[in-house]
Design an enzyme around this catalytic site. Structure first.
Site, PDB file in Angstrom:
ATOM      1  N   TYR A 112       0.850  -1.206   0.000  1.00 14.01           N
ATOM      2  CA  TYR A 112       0.000   0.000   0.000  1.00 14.01           C
ATOM      3  C   TYR A 112       0.883   1.252   0.000  1.00 14.01           C
ATOM      4  CZ  TYR A 112      -3.878  -3.183   0.521  1.00 14.01           C
ATOM      5  OH  TYR A 112      -4.791  -4.178   0.288  1.00 14.01           O
ATOM      6  N   GLY A 139      -4.051 -14.549  12.484  1.00 15.95           N
ATOM      7  CA  GLY A 139      -5.057 -13.935  11.620  1.00 15.95           C
ATOM      8  C   GLY A 139      -6.143 -14.917  11.236  1.00 15.95           C
ATOM      9  N   ARG A 140      -5.882 -15.700  10.213  1.00 13.66           N
ATOM     10  CA  ARG A 140      -6.918 -16.596   9.690  1.00 13.66           C
ATOM     11  C   ARG A 140      -7.355 -17.644  10.707  1.00 13.66           C
ATOM     12  NH1 ARG A 140      -3.530 -18.050   4.621  1.00 13.66           N
ATOM     13  NH2 ARG A 140      -1.926 -17.570   6.166  1.00 13.66           N
ATOM     14  N   CYS A 158     -15.335 -17.680   5.999  1.00 11.30           N
ATOM     15  CA  CYS A 158     -14.299 -18.687   6.199  1.00 11.30           C
ATOM     16  C   CYS A 158     -14.845 -19.979   5.618  1.00 11.30           C
ATOM     17  CB  CYS A 158     -13.980 -18.850   7.678  1.00 11.30           C
ATOM     18  SG  CYS A 158     -12.872 -20.247   7.987  1.00 11.30           S
ATOM     19  N   GLN A 202     -15.266 -36.304  -0.347  1.00 11.99           N
ATOM     20  CA  GLN A 202     -14.109 -36.047  -1.238  1.00 11.99           C
ATOM     21  C   GLN A 202     -12.819 -35.771  -0.457  1.00 11.99           C
ATOM     22  OE1 GLN A 202     -14.368 -35.467  -4.903  1.00 11.99           O
ATOM     23  NE2 GLN A 202     -16.275 -36.536  -4.513  1.00 11.99           N
ATOM     24  N   LYS A 261      -1.748 -31.477   1.114  1.00 12.83           N
ATOM     25  CA  LYS A 261      -3.137 -31.269   1.534  1.00 12.83           C
ATOM     26  C   LYS A 261      -3.621 -32.238   2.603  1.00 12.83           C
ATOM     27  CE  LYS A 261      -5.952 -29.239  -1.534  1.00 12.83           C
ATOM     28  NZ  LYS A 261      -6.657 -28.947  -2.798  1.00 12.83           N
TER      29      LYS A 261
HETATM   30  C1  LIG Z   1      -8.515 -34.183  -5.416  1.00 11.50           C
HETATM   31  C2  LIG Z   1      -9.505 -33.151  -5.020  1.00 11.50           C
HETATM   32  C3  LIG Z   1      -9.051 -31.917  -4.564  1.00 11.50           C
HETATM   33  C4  LIG Z   1      -9.955 -30.925  -4.204  1.00 11.50           C
HETATM   34  N1  LIG Z   1      -9.458 -29.774  -3.696  1.00 11.50           N
HETATM   35  C5  LIG Z   1     -10.316 -28.832  -3.262  1.00 11.50           C
HETATM   36  C6  LIG Z   1      -9.837 -27.625  -2.695  1.00 11.50           C
HETATM   37  O1  LIG Z   1      -8.644 -27.407  -2.560  1.00 11.50           O
HETATM   38  N2  LIG Z   1     -10.752 -26.699  -2.302  1.00 11.50           N
HETATM   39  C7  LIG Z   1     -12.091 -26.916  -2.442  1.00 11.50           C
HETATM   40  O2  LIG Z   1     -12.865 -26.057  -2.062  1.00 11.50           O
HETATM   41  N3  LIG Z   1     -12.570 -28.034  -2.956  1.00 11.50           N
HETATM   42  C8  LIG Z   1     -11.730 -29.006  -3.371  1.00 11.50           C
HETATM   43  N4  LIG Z   1     -12.224 -30.161  -3.901  1.00 11.50           N
HETATM   44  C9  LIG Z   1     -13.690 -30.282  -4.040  1.00 11.50           C
HETATM   45  C10 LIG Z   1     -14.365 -30.599  -2.689  1.00 11.50           C
HETATM   46  O3  LIG Z   1     -13.749 -31.714  -2.103  1.00 11.50           O
HETATM   47  C11 LIG Z   1     -15.854 -30.812  -2.860  1.00 11.50           C
HETATM   48  O4  LIG Z   1     -16.427 -29.653  -3.427  1.00 11.50           O
HETATM   49  C12 LIG Z   1     -16.521 -31.093  -1.511  1.00 11.50           C
HETATM   50  O5  LIG Z   1     -16.000 -32.274  -0.936  1.00 11.50           O
HETATM   51  C13 LIG Z   1     -18.041 -31.228  -1.667  1.00 11.50           C
HETATM   52  O6  LIG Z   1     -18.576 -31.598  -0.433  1.00 11.50           O
HETATM   53  P1  LIG Z   1     -19.971 -32.364  -0.331  1.00 11.50           P
HETATM   54  O7  LIG Z   1     -20.179 -32.662   1.108  1.00 11.50           O
HETATM   55  O8  LIG Z   1     -21.002 -31.599  -1.050  1.00 11.50           O
HETATM   56  O9  LIG Z   1     -19.793 -33.722  -1.155  1.00 11.50           O
HETATM   57  P2  LIG Z   1     -18.776 -34.921  -1.002  1.00 11.50           P
HETATM   58  O10 LIG Z   1     -17.514 -34.492  -0.390  1.00 11.50           O
HETATM   59  O11 LIG Z   1     -18.709 -35.574  -2.322  1.00 11.50           O
HETATM   60  O12 LIG Z   1     -19.509 -35.906   0.017  1.00 11.50           O
HETATM   61  C14 LIG Z   1     -20.667 -36.606  -0.349  1.00 11.50           C
HETATM   62  C15 LIG Z   1     -20.767 -37.860   0.503  1.00 11.50           C
HETATM   63  O13 LIG Z   1     -22.056 -38.431   0.347  1.00 11.50           O
HETATM   64  C16 LIG Z   1     -21.934 -39.842   0.382  1.00 11.50           C
HETATM   65  N5  LIG Z   1     -23.157 -40.420  -0.202  1.00 11.50           N
HETATM   66  C17 LIG Z   1     -23.579 -40.310  -1.482  1.00 11.50           C
HETATM   67  N6  LIG Z   1     -24.771 -40.924  -1.631  1.00 11.50           N
HETATM   68  C18 LIG Z   1     -25.106 -41.435  -0.416  1.00 11.50           C
HETATM   69  C19 LIG Z   1     -26.233 -42.155   0.072  1.00 11.50           C
HETATM   70  N7  LIG Z   1     -27.254 -42.484  -0.702  1.00 11.50           N
HETATM   71  N8  LIG Z   1     -26.227 -42.529   1.377  1.00 11.50           N
HETATM   72  C20 LIG Z   1     -25.200 -42.214   2.195  1.00 11.50           C
HETATM   73  N9  LIG Z   1     -24.119 -41.524   1.781  1.00 11.50           N
HETATM   74  C21 LIG Z   1     -24.091 -41.134   0.494  1.00 11.50           C
HETATM   75  C22 LIG Z   1     -20.663 -40.060  -0.425  1.00 11.50           C
HETATM   76  O14 LIG Z   1     -20.125 -41.338  -0.189  1.00 11.50           O
HETATM   77  C23 LIG Z   1     -19.777 -38.936   0.100  1.00 11.50           C
HETATM   78  O15 LIG Z   1     -19.030 -39.355   1.220  1.00 11.50           O
HETATM   79  C24 LIG Z   1     -11.347 -31.181  -4.290  1.00 11.50           C
HETATM   80  C25 LIG Z   1     -11.810 -32.403  -4.726  1.00 11.50           C
HETATM   81  C26 LIG Z   1     -10.907 -33.407  -5.074  1.00 11.50           C
HETATM   82  C27 LIG Z   1     -11.411 -34.748  -5.524  1.00 11.50           C
HETATM   83  C1  LIG Z   2      -9.231 -11.529   4.819  1.00 13.13           C
HETATM   84  C2  LIG Z   2      -7.939 -10.861   5.141  1.00 13.13           C
HETATM   85  C3  LIG Z   2      -7.885  -9.478   5.166  1.00 13.13           C
HETATM   86  C4  LIG Z   2      -6.696  -8.845   5.512  1.00 13.13           C
HETATM   87  N1  LIG Z   2      -6.700  -7.492   5.646  1.00 13.13           N
HETATM   88  C5  LIG Z   2      -5.612  -6.876   6.152  1.00 13.13           C
HETATM   89  C6  LIG Z   2      -5.668  -5.505   6.520  1.00 13.13           C
HETATM   90  O1  LIG Z   2      -6.727  -4.877   6.484  1.00 13.13           O
HETATM   91  N2  LIG Z   2      -4.519  -4.918   6.935  1.00 13.13           N
HETATM   92  C7  LIG Z   2      -3.353  -5.616   7.075  1.00 13.13           C
HETATM   93  O2  LIG Z   2      -2.353  -5.046   7.466  1.00 13.13           O
HETATM   94  N3  LIG Z   2      -3.301  -6.933   6.794  1.00 13.13           N
HETATM   95  C8  LIG Z   2      -4.397  -7.586   6.360  1.00 13.13           C
HETATM   96  N4  LIG Z   2      -4.370  -8.936   6.153  1.00 13.13           N
HETATM   97  C9  LIG Z   2      -3.160  -9.714   6.499  1.00 13.13           C
HETATM   98  C10 LIG Z   2      -3.301 -10.302   7.925  1.00 13.13           C
HETATM   99  O3  LIG Z   2      -3.322  -9.286   8.879  1.00 13.13           O
HETATM  100  C11 LIG Z   2      -2.166 -11.272   8.265  1.00 13.13           C
HETATM  101  O4  LIG Z   2      -0.959 -10.566   8.215  1.00 13.13           O
HETATM  102  C12 LIG Z   2      -2.082 -12.445   7.318  1.00 13.13           C
HETATM  103  O5  LIG Z   2      -3.336 -13.059   7.136  1.00 13.13           O
HETATM  104  C13 LIG Z   2      -1.075 -13.497   7.827  1.00 13.13           C
HETATM  105  O6  LIG Z   2      -1.454 -13.951   9.087  1.00 13.13           O
HETATM  106  P1  LIG Z   2      -2.149 -15.406   9.292  1.00 13.13           P
HETATM  107  O7  LIG Z   2      -1.270 -16.390   8.580  1.00 13.13           O
HETATM  108  O8  LIG Z   2      -2.155 -15.591  10.769  1.00 13.13           O
HETATM  109  O9  LIG Z   2      -3.495 -15.322   8.686  1.00 13.13           O
HETATM  110  C14 LIG Z   2      -5.535  -9.599   5.783  1.00 13.13           C
HETATM  111  C15 LIG Z   2      -5.596 -10.985   5.708  1.00 13.13           C
HETATM  112  C16 LIG Z   2      -6.783 -11.632   5.423  1.00 13.13           C
HETATM  113  C17 LIG Z   2      -6.823 -13.125   5.426  1.00 13.13           C
END
Ligand SMILES: Cc1cc2nc3c(=O)[nH]c(=O)nc-3n(C[C@H](O)[C@H](O)[C@H](O)COP(=O)(O)OP(=O)(O)OC[C@H]3O[C@@H](n4cnc5c(N)ncnc54)[C@H](O)[C@@H]3O)c2cc1C
Ligand SMILES: Cc1cc2nc3c(=O)[nH]c(=O)nc-3n(C[C@H](O)[C@H](O)[C@H](O)COP(=O)(O)O)c2cc1C
Length: 645
Positions: free
Chosen positions: A173, A319-320, A363, A421, A431
């Site tokens: 900034y 922070g987070r 969040c 998933q 992860k």
């Molecule tokens: C490799 C990978 C990486 C990913 N990385 C990210 C990421 O970094 N960030 C992110 O936001 N998203 C990520 N995703 C996507 C994320 O995982 C999905 O969006 C999320 O899991 C969806 O949640 P959900 O609960 O809707 O469904 P799901 O996680 O699919 O859960 C559904 C559950 O319902 C169960 N089920 C289905 N039918 C039935 C039934 N009839 N009876 C009982 N149980 C049933 C299934 O077995 C399953 O366990 C990733 C996905 C994969 C595969």
């Molecule tokens: C949603 C969000 C908003 C932020 N806004 C500010 C801000 O207004 N001013 C600032 O100095 N830093 C800001 N930051 C940075 C955080 O203060 C902090 O330095 C950063 O998230 C690293 O800390 P953490 O790993 O504990 O989250 C922001 C971070 C996040 C996640």
């Protein structure tokens, strides 16, 4: 058990007596009113965070100048009319026993809306790396005007009852723009040498000191390294720090990074270890004798306690982690570490939501954050007998929230283990923490008394016989299998089979689908020594490099020599080769000994019709509604639980 005696010890900084050394650092929420005044949502958010017991709360950015805001609903402190609202913020912190500092901010060129409105000013007319637009160079009169504005804002903060102010000299900034030769190429006394480039920051501090008096604490937040090619380093900045202290800084808040730093290192992604930035705080302590705040991926109070015990920093900011679980400190104090919801550093609901203009702070794993005004504390008016079908992120969150509100919840999962998933997400490089979160959620729903049936697929008949009052359908998605000649060959498998270990990686792999799942799978394969080609029909990757995780993934794939073919379709799969269509031309790729499908998901909602036909109140959430992300699954799960009665 660690008593946290160092972290929980008091510290006095000028007139400010902090009950402990935990800092809630500034985090922009975008919850303010459009006119910059404090909103009810701001107050509710801060009240919830303040219950978390931080010794020092530093507010989000507050604009010292009308055209100095980075986000649309940034709080204002550029006029006396803001004082009453700000006073309410200060009162909220004080009522919880915390001290509070107002963060004084000017965005300079790093404001998309100001750039678009052609109102952005900066030391020099140099294009913003992130937003790609160019600000106007500040006149010398404007420099004096902004310095005075910082001082006037600090005076208002004091009048509003704040215990301190923090000058935002970090993250690219305005103050950093002066400090960095990448953004400051002025020919006058505010540009050129580091001494000249630091003049603006020094004069701001001097003016703030002049306006608040000697006894009032001033924190300076500074990126001690820019963490960008050609940017300044801690070696450059350290000699300047004693000067900044002399000019007025009573606290150095040792942050890092600037706009455009790779992977958004300021809010570092999961690849960075908790506390990874402490060494910089330690280096700062070598040259100043004022308290230093360490910040960067802290999630565990025990680690923070050790940092303070080792005298590497005087205070530690979380922070987070506060967004993920505002009660983490209380839980740690009570020895309930296993109840802490640990931040995934995914940035999805917080910083990236703000940067991508998706809305107010949230969040991805805590549906209360940013929604405090509508988040119910329970119990629900009417207690229902609720079935949640599917124990992925959406179903687990729905069950947790419904049980928290007093409903009688039964959670069904067709697999033997919960997580949905997440069982695959956690196998991708870096992860594993996603799996820990799934395990945590499962233990929490059990603690809340949810009846969990794993290995139980809910059927039409079960619903007819069980007659639940309401059903939350969280059944996730079905894999999409593209209709390509050769898709039935034995060499073809899918991303989930690879990640789960059901199918072993081979040497020459082709992944069909360049979305997140395809890229994660490619990353997984590269780590196991495979040569990987990723084929995506879209012109560009849907995984944005502007997101921290997206940046890290793209980098690893590039460094692993993964061949990324966009705008490319697969014509046919044969033993040892595939035929692709790229730019209107057919090509044969060979050798290929493995083809892996990651072509996305479609909703798995086959129970929907039964629920509709039987008139059973129901909610379809997460991927079962439309395959998307964790953020949507948890949000919709919490909303469904809220709407049960
Ligand atoms: C490799 C990978 C990486 C990913 N990385 C990210 C990421 O970094 N960030 C992110 O936001 N998203 C990520 N995703 C996507 C994320 O995982 C999905 O969006 C999320 O899991 C969806 O949640 P959900 O609960 O809707 O469904 P799901 O996680 O699919 O859960 C559904 C559950 O319902 C169960 N089920 C289905 N039918 C039935 C039934 N009839 N009876 C009982 N149980 C049933 C299934 O077995 C399953 O366990 C990733 C996905 C994969 C595969
Ligand atoms: C949603 C969000 C908003 C932020 N806004 C500010 C801000 O207004 N001013 C600032 O100095 N830093 C800001 N930051 C940075 C955080 O203060 C902090 O330095 C950063 O998230 C690293 O800390 P953490 O790993 O504990 O989250 C922001 C971070 C996040 C996640």
């Amino acid at each position: 058990m660690n008593s946290l005696q160092n972290l929980l010890s008091p510290v006095k900084i000028k007139t400010m007596e902090l009950p402990n050394r935990v800092v809630l650092p500034p985090m922009g929420t975008n919850l303010g009113n459009a006119d910059g005044t404090v909103s009810e949502a701001n107050l509710a958010y801060l009240k919830r965070m303040a219950r978390g017991g931080a010794g020092l709360i530093i507010t989000e950015v507050s604009a010292v100048y009308p055209s100095g805001s980075a986000i649309n609903c940034e709080l204002g402190v550029y006029d006396d009319r803001f004082i009453p609202g700000l006073k309410r913020l200060a009162d909220v912190a004080h009522a919880a026993g915390s001290k509070i500092a107002l963060q004084l901010h000017h965005a300079g060129r790093e404001s998309l809306h100001l750039l678009q409105e052609k109102k952005a000013i900066a030391p020099s007319a140099i294009r913003s790396l992130v937003f790609g637009l160019t600000p106007r160079e500040m006149t010398r009169e404007e420099i004096q005007e902004i310095i005075a504005a910082f001082g006037a804002a600090a005076r208002r903060a004091r009048e509003a009852g704040f215990d301190a102010v923090e000058v935002h000299g970090a993250h690219g900034y305005l103050l950093t723009q002066f400090l960095s030769s990448l953004s400051n190429q002025r020919a006058d006394e505010y540009g050129g040498t580091l001494a000249n480039r630091s003049r603006f920051m020094l004069e701001v501090l001097e003016e703030v000191r002049r306006r608040v008096g000697e006894d009032f604490p001033i924190s300076l937040r500074i990126s001690v390294e820019e963490c960008i090619k050609g940017g300044y380093t801690i070696e450059d900045i350290n000699p300047l720090l004693p000067e900044l202290v002399r000019a007025g800084a009573d606290i150095i808040h040792a942050s890092l990074g600037t706009h455009g730093s790779p992977a958004g290192i300021t809010s570092a992604p999961i690849e960075y270890e908790p506390g990874f930035n402490v060494w910089r705080a330690k280096k700062v302590k070598e040259v100043v004798d004022v308290p230093v705040i360490a910040v960067g991926r802290f999630t565990d109070p025990n680690l923070a306690d050790e940092v303070i015990a080792r005298k590497e920093a005087d205070l530690v900011a979380f922070g987070r982690q506060y967004l993920a679980d505002p009660d983490f400190l209380t839980k740690a104090r009570e020895g309930r570490h296993e109840d802490i919801r640990v931040c995934l550093a995914c940035n999805q609901g917080c910083i990236e939501r703000l940067i991508l203009g998706e809305g107010n702070i949230r969040c991805a794993i805590n549906p209360e954050t940013g929604q405090e005004l509508i988040y119910p504390s329970g119990p629900a008016a009417v207690r229902r007998r609720v079935w949640v079908v599917g124990a992925g992120p959406g179903g687990l969150t729905a069950a947790y929230e419904a049980a928290r509100l007093g409903h009688k919840v039964t959670l069904f999962e067709k697999e033997e283990t919960t997580g949905g998933q997440l069982r695959f997400v956690c196998k991708a490089p870096h992860k594993s923490i996603y799996g820990d979160w799934g395990t945590w959620l499962t233990s929490q729903v059990k603690k809340l008394g949810v009846t969990l049936h794993t290995g139980t697929k809910v059927t039409e008949r079960m619903i007819e016989e069980g007659k639940p009052d309401a059903v939350i359908l969280a059944t996730g998605g079905e894999k999409i299998i593209p209709d390509i000649p050769g898709i039935d060959l034995r060499m073809v498998s899918d991303a989930w089979q690879i990640l789960s270990g059901e199918v072993d990686p081979r040497e020459h792999a082709v992944v069909i689908g360049g979305g997140l799942i395809g890229m994660e799978t490619a990353d997984f394969l590269l780590k196991r020594g495979a040569q990987v080609t990723l084929i995506e029909v879209l012109k560009r990757s849907p995984v944005l490099k502007i997101t921290s995780h997206g940046y890290m993934l793209h980098t690893r794939l590039r460094e692993g020599n993964c061949k990324l073919l966009f705008n490319t379709a697969i014509r046919r799969i044969e033993e040892n080769s595939i035929t692709i269509l790229s730019d209107g031309e057919e090509q044969i790729l060979s050798p290929v000994d493995q083809v892996i499908i990651a072509a996305g998901l479609k909703p798995r909602d086959d129970l929907r019709k039964t629920l509709q036909a039987r008139g059973i109140p129901h909610f379809i959430i997460g991927d079962a509604l439309q395959p998307r992300r964790i953020m949507e699954a948890t949000e919709e799960g919490a909303r469904a639980a809220r709407n049960l009665s």
